[in-house]
Motif scaffolding. Structure first.
Motif, PDB file in Angstrom:
ATOM      1  N   LEU A   1      16.548   2.780  -9.259  1.00  0.00           N
ATOM      2  CA  LEU A   1      15.144   2.407  -9.371  1.00  0.00           C
ATOM      3  C   LEU A   1      14.229   3.494  -8.820  1.00  0.00           C
ATOM      4  O   LEU A   1      13.154   3.743  -9.356  1.00  0.00           O
ATOM      5  N   ARG A   2      14.682   4.136  -7.737  1.00  0.00           N
ATOM      6  CA  ARG A   2      13.831   5.135  -7.095  1.00  0.00           C
ATOM      7  C   ARG A   2      13.722   6.443  -7.863  1.00  0.00           C
ATOM      8  O   ARG A   2      12.994   7.340  -7.475  1.00  0.00           O
TER       9      ARG A   2
ATOM     10  N   LYS B   1       5.666  -3.973  -5.212  1.00  0.00           N
ATOM     11  CA  LYS B   1       4.849  -5.171  -5.466  1.00  0.00           C
ATOM     12  C   LYS B   1       5.690  -6.437  -5.331  1.00  0.00           C
ATOM     13  O   LYS B   1       5.245  -7.439  -4.763  1.00  0.00           O
ATOM     14  N   ILE B   2       6.906  -6.388  -5.866  1.00  0.00           N
ATOM     15  CA  ILE B   2       7.793  -7.556  -5.759  1.00  0.00           C
ATOM     16  C   ILE B   2       8.107  -7.848  -4.295  1.00  0.00           C
ATOM     17  O   ILE B   2       8.047  -8.999  -3.847  1.00  0.00           O
TER      18      ILE B   2
ATOM     19  N   ARG C   1       0.813  -1.218   0.000  1.00  0.00           N
ATOM     20  CA  ARG C   1       0.000   0.000   0.000  1.00  0.00           C
ATOM     21  C   ARG C   1       0.852   1.276   0.000  1.00  0.00           C
ATOM     22  O   ARG C   1       0.310   2.375  -0.041  1.00  0.00           O
ATOM     23  N   ALA C   2       2.178   1.113   0.027  1.00  0.00           N
ATOM     24  CA  ALA C   2       3.067   2.283   0.043  1.00  0.00           C
ATOM     25  C   ALA C   2       3.026   2.990  -1.310  1.00  0.00           C
ATOM     26  O   ALA C   2       2.970   2.354  -2.361  1.00  0.00           O
ATOM     27  N   ARG C   3       3.076   4.320  -1.266  1.00  0.00           N
ATOM     28  CA  ARG C   3       3.104   5.112  -2.483  1.00  0.00           C
ATOM     29  C   ARG C   3       4.530   5.557  -2.781  1.00  0.00           C
ATOM     30  O   ARG C   3       5.348   5.683  -1.858  1.00  0.00           O
ATOM     31  N   PRO C   4       4.855   5.788  -4.049  1.00  0.00           N
ATOM     32  CA  PRO C   4       6.208   6.273  -4.392  1.00  0.00           C
ATOM     33  C   PRO C   4       6.528   7.561  -3.657  1.00  0.00           C
ATOM     34  O   PRO C   4       5.660   8.422  -3.489  1.00  0.00           O
ATOM     35  N   GLU C   5       7.775   7.690  -3.181  1.00  0.00           N
ATOM     36  CA  GLU C   5       8.189   8.897  -2.470  1.00  0.00           C
ATOM     37  C   GLU C   5       8.426  10.036  -3.457  1.00  0.00           C
ATOM     38  O   GLU C   5       8.882   9.805  -4.581  1.00  0.00           O
TER      39      GLU C   5
ATOM     40  N   ARG D   1       7.252   4.658 -11.347  1.00  0.00           N
ATOM     41  CA  ARG D   1       6.786   3.362 -11.862  1.00  0.00           C
ATOM     42  C   ARG D   1       7.674   2.235 -11.348  1.00  0.00           C
ATOM     43  O   ARG D   1       7.184   1.171 -10.945  1.00  0.00           O
ATOM     44  N   ALA D   2       8.987   2.479 -11.322  1.00  0.00           N
ATOM     45  CA  ALA D   2       9.918   1.470 -10.819  1.00  0.00           C
ATOM     46  C   ALA D   2       9.687   1.227  -9.335  1.00  0.00           C
ATOM     47  O   ALA D   2       9.765   0.083  -8.857  1.00  0.00           O
TER      48      ALA D   2
END
Length: 218
Positions: A188-189, A200-201, A94-98, A193-194
């Motif tokens: 990646l950060r 998810k992984i 449930r975490a959103r991208p920073e 999208r990454a």
């Protein structure tokens, strides 16, 4: 009390090989480093090492024997560990991208404060991950005493020395994993999208580890 150098070197070599073997702990370090950076991974490693100290103390005091012989204690511990892994999976899924760009002194101070809280949380997660795994306590109970000899003095003292060498191997190998994964995670950060893909992984990994722990047989 002195442990022979050849015994310590052989024990340390075994510890290195064990640390290199894929398992819940190093996978946890890998995913957290990729998600949150090298320093976050290092705090996870420190938490895991603290867990190793707890297990070493339990073996020295004979507490781990209870987990090995009591089905109730074993099942309670593994269910607790599996539930915690599922909680981690839920949190990361449930975490959103920073936000990638944070400017201004106030925002920077808030971010620094948040990072300190996050690092403590990751350290605590590392401890819980390690301590709530009954397989680890049973492994320590069967592994460490093989290298202790009452003829050399206090067995409990020898257990603590061996546990210290195990912690050292964990710091070296898991620390290397954290640094490597953190470097990859930095790239990646840069992409929201990454970040979503990595989250998810990681969530699926935690779910898989929870299922594996929940189905563990005594």
């Amino acid at each position: 009390m002195m442990l022979p150098l050849d015994l310590l070197s052989g024990f340390f070599a075994i510890c290195i090989l064990l640390a290199l073997t894929p398992g819940p702990d190093n996978i946890f370090v890998l995913t957290q480093s990729a998600l949150s950076g090298r320093l976050a991974g290092v705090f996870v490693v420190l938490g895991l090492c603290t867990g190793v100290l707890v297990h070493s103390t339990a073996v020295a005091l004979g507490v781990a024997a209870i987990v090995q012989t009591s089905s109730l204690a074993f099942n309670a511990l593994k269910i607790l560990g599996a539930c915690y892994l599922l909680y981690l999976a839920w949190a990361v899924l449930r975490a959103r991208p920073e936000p990638l760009d944070v400017t201004g002194p106030t925002a920077a101070a808030q971010k620094q404060k948040q990072h300190k809280a996050d690092y403590f949380r990751l350290y605590r997660r590392g401890i819980i991950m390690n301590v709530t795994n009954p397989k680890v306590s049973i492994f320590f109970l069967s592994f460490l005493p093989q290298f202790a000899d009452p003829a050399r003095g206090s067995v409990a003292g020898q257990i603590f020395v061996l546990g210290g060498f195990f912690i050292l191997s964990t710091l070296l190998i898991f620390g290397g994993i954290a640094l490597l994964a953190g470097t990859i995670g930095t790239h990646l950060r840069n992409s929201a999208r990454a970040q979503n893909i990595v989250n998810k992984i990681a969530g699926l990994v935690f779910i898989g580890l929870a299922i594996k722990l929940a189905t563990l047989q005594q």
